[in-house]
Design a protein around this motif. Structure first.
Motif, short mmCIF file in Angstrom:
data_model
loop_
_atom_site.label_atom_id
_atom_site.label_comp_id
_atom_site.label_asym_id
_atom_site.label_seq_id
_atom_site.Cartn_x
_atom_site.Cartn_y
_atom_site.Cartn_z
N HIS A 16 0.85 -1.18 0.00
CA HIS A 16 0.00 0.00 0.00
C HIS A 16 0.89 1.24 0.00
CE1 HIS A 16 -3.20 2.66 0.68
NE2 HIS A 16 -3.96 1.92 1.46
N ARG A 17 1.32 1.66 -1.18
CA ARG A 17 2.32 2.72 -1.25
C ARG A 17 1.81 4.08 -0.80
NH1 ARG A 17 3.58 4.28 -7.49
NH2 ARG A 17 1.47 4.87 -8.03
N PHE A 18 0.51 4.28 -0.70
CA PHE A 18 0.03 5.57 -0.21
C PHE A 18 0.48 5.82 1.23
CE2 PHE A 18 -3.06 8.59 1.55
CZ PHE A 18 -2.88 9.63 0.65
N THR A 19 0.67 4.76 2.01
CA THR A 19 1.15 4.96 3.38
C THR A 19 2.56 5.55 3.37
OG1 THR A 19 2.00 2.69 3.52
CG2 THR A 19 -0.24 3.06 4.32
N VAL A 20 3.39 5.14 2.42
CA VAL A 20 4.75 5.69 2.32
C VAL A 20 4.68 7.12 1.79
CG1 VAL A 20 7.05 5.35 1.34
CG2 VAL A 20 5.64 3.37 1.92
N MET A 21 3.78 7.37 0.86
CA MET A 21 3.60 8.74 0.37
C MET A 21 3.15 9.66 1.49
SD MET A 21 1.75 8.31 -3.29
CE MET A 21 2.46 7.41 -4.62
N ALA A 22 2.27 9.18 2.35
CA ALA A 22 1.81 9.98 3.48
C ALA A 22 2.96 10.29 4.43
CB ALA A 22 0.68 9.26 4.22
N LEU A 119 -5.55 6.66 8.74
CA LEU A 119 -6.32 6.98 7.54
C LEU A 119 -5.59 6.66 6.23
CD1 LEU A 119 -9.06 8.09 6.61
CD2 LEU A 119 -8.02 10.38 6.62
N PRO A 120 -4.29 6.94 6.09
CA PRO A 120 -3.62 6.60 4.83
C PRO A 120 -3.70 5.12 4.47
CG PRO A 120 -2.25 8.10 6.06
CD PRO A 120 -3.39 7.70 6.97
N LEU A 121 -3.79 4.27 5.47
CA LEU A 121 -3.91 2.84 5.21
C LEU A 121 -5.24 2.52 4.56
CD1 LEU A 121 -2.44 0.18 5.56
CD2 LEU A 121 -3.47 -0.01 7.83
N MET A 122 -6.25 3.32 4.81
CA MET A 122 -7.59 3.08 4.26
C MET A 122 -7.82 3.80 2.93
SD MET A 122 -9.70 3.45 7.76
CE MET A 122 -8.56 3.89 9.04
N LEU A 123 -7.08 4.87 2.68
CA LEU A 123 -7.29 5.66 1.47
C LEU A 123 -6.65 5.01 0.26
CD1 LEU A 123 -6.57 9.26 2.82
CD2 LEU A 123 -8.79 8.26 2.28
N PHE A 124 -7.31 5.08 -0.85
CA PHE A 124 -6.78 4.66 -2.15
C PHE A 124 -6.34 3.21 -2.19
CE2 PHE A 124 -5.90 9.20 -1.63
CZ PHE A 124 -6.70 9.69 -2.66
N ARG A 125 -6.83 2.39 -1.31
CA ARG A 125 -6.43 0.99 -1.27
C ARG A 125 -6.76 0.27 -2.58
NH1 ARG A 125 -6.62 -2.36 3.83
NH2 ARG A 125 -4.43 -2.44 3.46
N LYS A 126 -7.97 0.42 -3.08
CA LYS A 126 -8.39 -0.27 -4.30
C LYS A 126 -7.55 0.19 -5.49
CE LYS A 126 -12.30 -1.08 -7.30
NZ LYS A 126 -13.60 -0.63 -7.73
N GLU A 127 -7.39 1.48 -5.64
CA GLU A 127 -6.63 2.02 -6.77
C GLU A 127 -5.19 1.53 -6.76
OE1 GLU A 127 -4.92 6.34 -7.98
OE2 GLU A 127 -7.04 6.22 -7.49
N ILE A 128 -4.58 1.55 -5.62
CA ILE A 128 -3.18 1.15 -5.53
C ILE A 128 -3.03 -0.35 -5.77
CG2 ILE A 128 -1.22 0.95 -3.94
CD1 ILE A 128 -2.13 3.68 -2.83
N ASN A 129 -3.94 -1.15 -5.23
CA ASN A 129 -3.86 -2.58 -5.46
C ASN A 129 -4.02 -2.92 -6.94
OD1 ASN A 129 -3.40 -3.17 -2.78
ND2 ASN A 129 -5.56 -3.52 -2.32
N GLU A 130 -4.91 -2.19 -7.65
CA GLU A 130 -5.08 -2.42 -9.09
C GLU A 130 -3.83 -2.02 -9.86
OE1 GLU A 130 -8.65 -0.36 -10.15
OE2 GLU A 130 -9.93 -1.78 -9.07
N GLN A 131 -3.19 -0.92 -9.47
CA GLN A 131 -1.96 -0.50 -10.14
C GLN A 131 -0.85 -1.52 -9.91
OE1 GLN A 131 -0.92 3.39 -8.70
NE2 GLN A 131 -2.51 4.40 -9.90
N THR A 132 -0.77 -2.04 -8.71
CA THR A 132 0.27 -3.02 -8.38
C THR A 132 0.07 -4.29 -9.21
OG1 THR A 132 0.37 -2.15 -6.15
CG2 THR A 132 1.36 -4.29 -6.51
N ARG A 133 -1.17 -4.75 -9.35
CA ARG A 133 -1.44 -5.96 -10.13
C ARG A 133 -1.12 -5.78 -11.61
NH1 ARG A 133 -6.93 -6.36 -8.26
NH2 ARG A 133 -6.60 -6.42 -6.05
N SER A 134 -1.34 -4.58 -12.13
CA SER A 134 -1.12 -4.35 -13.55
C SER A 134 0.36 -4.20 -13.90
CB SER A 134 -1.89 -3.12 -14.01
OG SER A 134 -1.34 -1.95 -13.43
N GLN A 135 1.22 -4.01 -12.90
CA GLN A 135 2.66 -3.82 -13.17
C GLN A 135 3.40 -5.10 -13.29
OE1 GLN A 135 4.06 -1.20 -10.10
NE2 GLN A 135 3.06 0.56 -11.00
#
Length: 135
Positions: A16-22, A119-135
């Motif tokens: 969940h890279r948004f946590t690192v961005m936060a 909160l960062p752990l809960m935000l953008f979870r779906k979007e980030i997981n989809e991006q990770t799978r597509s890479q």
């Protein structure tokens, strides 16, 4: 607040890279706050040297590397910066509300800090997981 965000980023950053961005964003905002305060008061403050030497260069280089490899991450970076600005407003506002004005109990202030940190752990979870799978 910052240390809890850091622990969450370490534990969940791979999935969940948004946590690192936060974490990078709160470090950037914190560093900028110390630098602006130093310029405004024309004096040294605790955190100023760390901000100039570590906080700003590391957080800016982190965001630069993300953008260099994934230009689509701009929205997530912007969201992390908004989250970090609001985190600082919560820290200062809650501190004043709980300790100076006494309008909220300190336990509520602490709870709000913990919830905001998670909160960062809960935000953008779906979007980030989809991006990770597509890479």
């Amino acid at each position: 607040l910052v240390w809890l965000v850091g622990v969450i980023a370490v534990l969940f950053g791979r999935q969940h890279r948004f946590t690192v961005m936060a974490l990078a964003a709160i470090t950037l905002v914190n560093g900028a706050t110390h630098i602006v305060a130093g310029l405004f008061t024309q004096s040294y403050n605790p955190g100023l040297l760390t901000s100039v030497i570590l906080f700003l260069p590391l957080s800016l280089s982190y965001f630069y590397e993300i953008l260099r490899h994934d230009a689509a991450a701009r929205r997530l970076i912007a969201a992390s910066l908004v989250w970090a600005l609001l985190a600082h407003a919560l820290m200062v506002g809650g501190l004043l509300a709980a300790n100076l004005f006494g309008v909220i109990p300190e336990s509520l202030y602490f709870l709000l800090l913990v919830l905001w940190s998670a909160l960062p752990l809960m935000l953008f979870r779906k979007e980030i997981n989809e991006q990770t799978r597509s890479q």
